[in-house]
Design a protein around this motif. Structure first.
Motif, short mmCIF file in Angstrom:
data_model
loop_
_atom_site.label_atom_id
_atom_site.label_comp_id
_atom_site.label_asym_id
_atom_site.label_seq_id
_atom_site.Cartn_x
_atom_site.Cartn_y
_atom_site.Cartn_z
N ALA A 57 4.87 -4.49 -1.17
CA ALA A 57 4.34 -5.50 -0.26
C ALA A 57 5.02 -6.85 -0.50
O ALA A 57 5.35 -7.20 -1.63
CB ALA A 57 2.83 -5.65 -0.44
N GLU A 61 1.90 -10.52 2.66
CA GLU A 61 1.35 -9.34 3.32
C GLU A 61 -0.10 -9.12 2.90
O GLU A 61 -0.43 -9.15 1.72
CB GLU A 61 2.21 -8.12 2.95
N VAL A 64 -2.35 -3.98 2.34
CA VAL A 64 -1.62 -3.39 1.21
C VAL A 64 -2.38 -2.23 0.58
O VAL A 64 -3.60 -2.08 0.76
CB VAL A 64 -1.34 -4.46 0.11
N SER A 66 -2.92 -0.70 -3.30
CA SER A 66 -2.73 -1.08 -4.70
C SER A 66 -3.00 0.11 -5.61
O SER A 66 -3.95 0.86 -5.41
CB SER A 66 -3.69 -2.21 -5.08
N SER A 73 3.28 -1.92 0.65
CA SER A 73 3.15 -2.29 2.05
C SER A 73 2.57 -1.13 2.85
O SER A 73 3.16 -0.05 2.90
CB SER A 73 4.52 -2.67 2.61
#
Length: 157
Positions: A57, A61, A64, A66, A73
Motif C-alpha cells: 500500500a 492509501e 488496505v 494488513s 494495497s
C-alpha cells in the motif's frame, strides 16, 4: 479431489520468486502472478505481460490489507485476482500464485482464487504455488491437498 499442485518452497529470501521468474522467461504457457522485490518493495507482476503494479500500500492509501508488519494495497490485490481469474481461460499452461501464506490462511489474499483453481475440473492448466518453508504443512492442510501435491524446494543461501 482437488487438482494437483506444485509447491515451490524454501526459506524466506531463498530465491523462489527469482528462480520462477527465470523459468518463465521465453515461455508462452505461464500465467498468473509473481511478487518480486523491486527497489526494496514487493510488487505484483503479471507473468504473461510483464506488467508491474503495486502490492504494498502507498502511504495515503486507505483501502488496505494488513498482516503482521505488512500493509498491502486492496486495489493491487483486486487487479492480481482478475489476472488469476482470466488465466483460467488460457489452455495448456501453468498458473502461478506467488505467494500463498498468512493472508490466505486467514481467508484473505488469494484464498478464494486458489480454492477455485484447485477445485477446477479443467485439466488444461497446472497450478504452481509459492509457499515459504515454515508454512507448507499449514497451507497443504488448509487447502486440502495433503495427498495431491508435489514439492520443489530451494535451499537457503
Amino acid at each position: 479431489m482437488p487438482k494437483k499442485a506444485l509447491i515451490v518452497t524454501g526459506p524466506i529470501n531463498s530465491g523462489k520468486t527469482t528462480r520462477l521468474t527465470e523459468w518463465c522467461k521465453n515461455r508462452n504457457d505461464v500465467y498468473g502472478i509473481l511478487t518480486p522485490k523491486i527497489n526494496g518493495k514487493r510488487v505484483f507482476v503479471d507473468v504473461a505481460t510483464g506488467d508491474q503494479f503495486e502490492m504494498e500500500a502507498l502511504e495515503h492509501e486507505e483501502n488496505v490489507l494488513s498482516i503482521g508488519k505488512y500493509i498491502f494495497s486492496v486495489s493491487g490485490f483486486v487487479r492480481a485476482k482478475n489476472i488469476l481469474k482470466n488465466a483460467t481461460n488460457r489452455k495448456n499452461g501453468w498458473i502461478i500464485i506467488d505467494e500463498v501464506g498468512p493472508l490466505e490462511l486467514k481467508g484473505e489474499g488469494f484464498e478464494v482464487e486458489l480454492k477455485e483453481l484447485l477445485n477446477s475440473k479443467d485439466d488444461s492448466f497446472k497450478v504452481i504455488i509459492v509457499v515459504r518453508e515454515s508454512l507448507v504443512e499449514e497451507v497443504v492442510s488448509y487447502f486440502g491437498i495433503a495427498t495431491n501435491f508435489e514439492m520443489f524446494t530451494f535451499p537457503g543461501e
